[in-house]
Design an enzyme around this catalytic site. Structure first.
Site, PDB file in Angstrom:
ATOM      1  N   GLU A  77       0.865  -1.188   0.000  1.00 23.49           N
ATOM      2  CA  GLU A  77       0.000   0.000   0.000  1.00 23.49           C
ATOM      3  C   GLU A  77       0.895   1.229   0.000  1.00 23.49           C
ATOM      4  O   GLU A  77       1.943   1.248   0.667  1.00 23.49           O
ATOM      5  CB  GLU A  77      -0.926   0.013   1.222  1.00 23.49           C
ATOM      6  N   HIS A 233      -7.941  -3.339   0.346  1.00 23.99           N
ATOM      7  CA  HIS A 233      -6.899  -2.313   0.317  1.00 23.99           C
ATOM      8  C   HIS A 233      -6.154  -2.183   1.642  1.00 23.99           C
ATOM      9  O   HIS A 233      -5.358  -1.252   1.811  1.00 23.99           O
ATOM     10  CB  HIS A 233      -7.444  -0.950  -0.123  1.00 23.99           C
TER      11      HIS A 233
END
Length: 266
Positions: A77, A233
């Site tokens: 990320e 995510h």
């Protein structure tokens, strides 16, 4: 000037070509064209307008032997924003799962949040997308230190021991073709040879009937008839879901091979 119709073979109509050519979210042609029956050859993506239900090959009685001893499942990320992205994107979460390639069980986890230095303040878009808030990175080490900790973890887990065969596994190519090497450039780190090639799970889907290319992790879970666990995510949750996906594909007869290679020049 050569017309668009002249650039394509006669057996593909101009209207279809024009729709495919111009289909993007900024175009007036951003819609699904009418269904066109088309035979899907092996290793080709199923068209976006394909209506057939995706049913993967059935599971095999015995999982095939894999080419590796371990899979290192990684999902990065990074800082981001919309509509204009953050430049350069910096890694803010770095999780890697050590997966036994025969049992597909997770034997160890490396996970660290990372403090960005060029754009230290996370945008609202980034916070909402990743679930990573400012307080989760403020006191974390910079990437250079995280990377050294990661190398120590690899040594501790005997991954780098001579004779041990391992491969990194990602959902798609950008993790190791863009985000990681770009961060290495920012942090003054040389990209190691073992992270210049990897297994792209999306591409691995094209090795199994019906040879489709899934859009994202959610689609892969859907095709494998698995429920998503954790938050989308979130790097660590995505990595765990990817690990579940590769186990399912192995149970359907997939033997994972290196299919992604670094093409960027940083």
């Amino acid at each position: 000037m050569t017309s668009l119709s002249a650039l394509f073979k006669p057996n593909l109509s101009y209207s279809i070509c024009r729709t495919i050519f111009s289909r993007n979210k900024f175009s007036s042609a951003y819609f699904k064209p009418k269904y066109v029956k088309k035979k899907i050859p092996k290793h080709h993506k199923i068209p976006l307008f394909e209506k057939e239900e995706i049913i993967l090959a059935p599971k095999v009685p015995v999982k095939p032997k894999q080419l590796f001893d371990y899979f290192l499942v990684l999902d990065i990320e990074a800082t981001c924003d919309s509509p204009n992205n953050v430049e350069p994107p910096e890694i803010i979460e770095f999780p890697v799962l050590k997966i036994n390639a025969q049992t597909f069980e997770t034997e160890s986890i490396f996970h660290s949040y990372v403090r960005p230095v060029i754009n230290p303040e996370l945008t609202n878009f980034c916070i909402e997308l990743t679930g990573i808030i400012q307080g989760m990175v403020n006191d974390e080490p910079e990437f250079k230190e995280v990377y050294q900790n990661f190398l120590q973890w690899l040594e501790k887990e005997h991954i780098l021991k001579p004779g041990v065969k391992f491969a990194f596994v990602t959902c798609s190519d950008p993790d190791l073709n863009y985000f990681f090497p770009l961060q290495c450039r920012v942090s003054g780190i040389e990209v190691p040879a073992c992270m210049k090639e990897w297994i792209c799970v999306k591409r691995s889907f094209t090795d199994i009937h019906p040879y489709t290319w899934p859009d994202n992790i959610s689609k892969m879970l859907e095709y494998c008839e698995l429920k998503s666990e954790g938050d989308l995510h979130s790097g660590i949750d995505d990595a765990k879901n990817i690990a579940r996906i590769i186990k399912d594909l192995a149970e359907r007869g997939v033997v994972f091979k290196i299919n992604g290679f670094k093409e960027t020049h940083f």
